[in-house]
Design a protein around this motif. Structure first.
Motif, PDB file in Angstrom:
ATOM      1  N   SER A  24      -1.284   2.932   3.218  1.00 17.77           N
ATOM      2  CA  SER A  24      -2.644   2.162   3.641  1.00 17.77           C
ATOM      3  C   SER A  24      -3.851   2.990   3.188  1.00 17.77           C
ATOM      4  CB  SER A  24      -2.681   1.986   4.995  1.00 17.77           C
ATOM      5  OG  SER A  24      -2.594   3.086   5.982  1.00 17.77           O
ATOM      6  N   VAL A  25      -3.676   4.308   3.142  1.00 17.46           N
ATOM      7  CA  VAL A  25      -4.877   4.950   2.597  1.00 17.46           C
ATOM      8  C   VAL A  25      -4.501   5.922   1.520  1.00 17.46           C
ATOM      9  CG1 VAL A  25      -6.663   6.842   3.252  1.00 17.46           C
ATOM     10  CG2 VAL A  25      -6.157   5.048   4.771  1.00 17.46           C
ATOM     11  N   VAL A  26      -5.051   5.918   0.350  1.00 17.01           N
ATOM     12  CA  VAL A  26      -4.799   6.599  -0.812  1.00 17.01           C
ATOM     13  C   VAL A  26      -5.968   7.461  -1.328  1.00 17.01           C
ATOM     14  CG1 VAL A  26      -4.112   6.534  -3.210  1.00 17.01           C
ATOM     15  CG2 VAL A  26      -3.195   4.868  -1.603  1.00 17.01           C
ATOM     16  N   PRO A  45     -14.955  15.880  -7.714  1.00 18.64           N
ATOM     17  CA  PRO A  45     -14.830  16.448  -6.474  1.00 18.64           C
ATOM     18  C   PRO A  45     -13.362  16.831  -6.023  1.00 18.64           C
ATOM     19  CG  PRO A  45     -16.684  14.801  -6.388  1.00 18.64           C
ATOM     20  CD  PRO A  45     -15.514  14.648  -7.655  1.00 18.64           C
ATOM     21  N   ARG A  46     -13.451  17.773  -5.122  1.00 21.40           N
ATOM     22  CA  ARG A  46     -11.696  18.109  -4.522  1.00 21.40           C
ATOM     23  C   ARG A  46     -11.370  16.951  -3.730  1.00 21.40           C
ATOM     24  NH1 ARG A  46     -14.236  23.236  -4.045  1.00 21.40           N
ATOM     25  NH2 ARG A  46     -14.811  22.613  -1.807  1.00 21.40           N
ATOM     26  N   GLN A  47     -12.360  16.405  -3.057  1.00 13.77           N
ATOM     27  CA  GLN A  47     -12.204  14.964  -2.402  1.00 13.77           C
ATOM     28  C   GLN A  47     -13.195  13.945  -2.728  1.00 13.77           C
ATOM     29  OE1 GLN A  47      -9.271  15.005  -0.303  1.00 13.77           O
ATOM     30  NE2 GLN A  47      -8.942  17.301  -0.519  1.00 13.77           N
ATOM     31  N   HIS A  48     -12.561  13.085  -3.520  1.00 15.41           N
ATOM     32  CA  HIS A  48     -13.559  12.181  -4.204  1.00 15.41           C
ATOM     33  C   HIS A  48     -13.647  10.937  -3.330  1.00 15.41           C
ATOM     34  CE1 HIS A  48     -15.979  10.100  -7.300  1.00 15.41           C
ATOM     35  NE2 HIS A  48     -14.820   9.780  -7.689  1.00 15.41           N
ATOM     36  N   ARG A  53      -6.547   0.242   2.871  1.00 11.26           N
ATOM     37  CA  ARG A  53      -6.248  -1.203   2.618  1.00 11.26           C
ATOM     38  C   ARG A  53      -6.631  -1.960   4.019  1.00 11.26           C
ATOM     39  NH1 ARG A  53      -0.300  -1.969   1.345  1.00 11.26           N
ATOM     40  NH2 ARG A  53      -0.419   0.212   2.160  1.00 11.26           N
ATOM     41  N   THR A  54      -7.152  -3.321   3.971  1.00  8.43           N
ATOM     42  CA  THR A  54      -7.659  -3.730   5.136  1.00  8.43           C
ATOM     43  C   THR A  54      -6.866  -5.322   5.102  1.00  8.43           C
ATOM     44  OG1 THR A  54      -9.676  -4.721   3.857  1.00  8.43           O
ATOM     45  CG2 THR A  54     -10.202  -2.744   4.724  1.00  8.43           C
ATOM     46  N   PRO A  55      -7.142  -5.964   6.042  1.00  6.38           N
ATOM     47  CA  PRO A  55      -6.592  -7.068   6.012  1.00  6.38           C
ATOM     48  C   PRO A  55      -7.096  -8.233   4.936  1.00  6.38           C
ATOM     49  CG  PRO A  55      -7.320  -6.468   8.114  1.00  6.38           C
ATOM     50  CD  PRO A  55      -7.699  -5.712   7.373  1.00  6.38           C
ATOM     51  N   SER A  56      -8.452  -8.134   4.584  1.00  4.48           N
ATOM     52  CA  SER A  56      -8.769  -8.699   3.093  1.00  4.48           C
ATOM     53  C   SER A  56      -8.550  -8.161   2.061  1.00  4.48           C
ATOM     54  CB  SER A  56     -10.309  -9.111   3.658  1.00  4.48           C
ATOM     55  OG  SER A  56     -11.035  -7.806   3.563  1.00  4.48           O
ATOM     56  N   GLY A  57      -7.869  -6.928   2.083  1.00  6.25           N
ATOM     57  CA  GLY A  57      -7.917  -6.543   0.584  1.00  6.25           C
ATOM     58  C   GLY A  57      -7.929  -4.966   0.704  1.00  6.25           C
ATOM     59  N   TRP A  58      -8.663  -4.473  -0.702  1.00  8.54           N
ATOM     60  CA  TRP A  58      -8.758  -2.771  -0.474  1.00  8.54           C
ATOM     61  C   TRP A  58     -10.258  -2.678  -0.688  1.00  8.54           C
ATOM     62  CZ3 TRP A  58      -5.231   0.799  -0.453  1.00  8.54           C
ATOM     63  CH2 TRP A  58      -3.819   0.477  -0.635  1.00  8.54           C
ATOM     64  N   THR A  59     -10.740  -1.700   0.027  1.00 11.88           N
ATOM     65  CA  THR A  59     -12.079  -0.979   0.077  1.00 11.88           C
ATOM     66  C   THR A  59     -12.029   0.404  -0.475  1.00 11.88           C
ATOM     67  OG1 THR A  59     -11.975  -0.275   2.126  1.00 11.88           O
ATOM     68  CG2 THR A  59     -12.715  -2.482   2.082  1.00 11.88           C
ATOM     69  N   VAL A  60     -13.258   0.797  -0.958  1.00  9.92           N
ATOM     70  CA  VAL A  60     -13.347   2.287  -1.506  1.00  9.92           C
ATOM     71  C   VAL A  60     -14.416   2.986  -0.541  1.00  9.92           C
ATOM     72  CG1 VAL A  60     -14.036   3.669  -3.368  1.00  9.92           C
ATOM     73  CG2 VAL A  60     -12.991   1.331  -3.927  1.00  9.92           C
ATOM     74  N   ARG A  61     -14.044   4.334  -0.125  1.00  9.52           N
ATOM     75  CA  ARG A  61     -14.914   4.957   0.783  1.00  9.52           C
ATOM     76  C   ARG A  61     -15.230   6.341   0.055  1.00  9.52           C
ATOM     77  NH1 ARG A  61     -13.719   8.551   5.150  1.00  9.52           N
ATOM     78  NH2 ARG A  61     -11.346   7.753   5.173  1.00  9.52           N
TER      79      ARG A  61
END
Length: 64
Positions: A24-26, A45-48, A53-61
């Motif tokens: 659910s989180v990659v 970055p080391r952590q980019h 995954r959300t109910p409506s699809g995928w988001t980028v954080r």
């Protein structure tokens, strides 16, 4: 059951990487503790970022 979504990464050298998005989180970044890591990419970055995954699809954080 639906197969996991896939992330298609087009690298600067022209190669293509395909990675399943089975969790659910990659997390993506240079550090080896990410789910998808690119230790050779010193400008990354080391952590980019995290794909979530959300109910409506995928988001980028943004993690940086």
């Amino acid at each position: 059951m639906e197969p996991p979504a896939e992330l298609v990464i087009l690298r600067p050298d022209g190669t293509t990487l395909v990675r399943p998005l089975a969790r659910s989180v990659v997390r993506i970044g240079r550090s080896s503790d990410n789910d998808i890591s690119f230790p050779e990419e010193m400008d990354l970055p080391r952590q980019h970022l995290a794909l979530e995954r959300t109910p409506s699809g995928w988001t980028v954080r943004d993690l940086n």
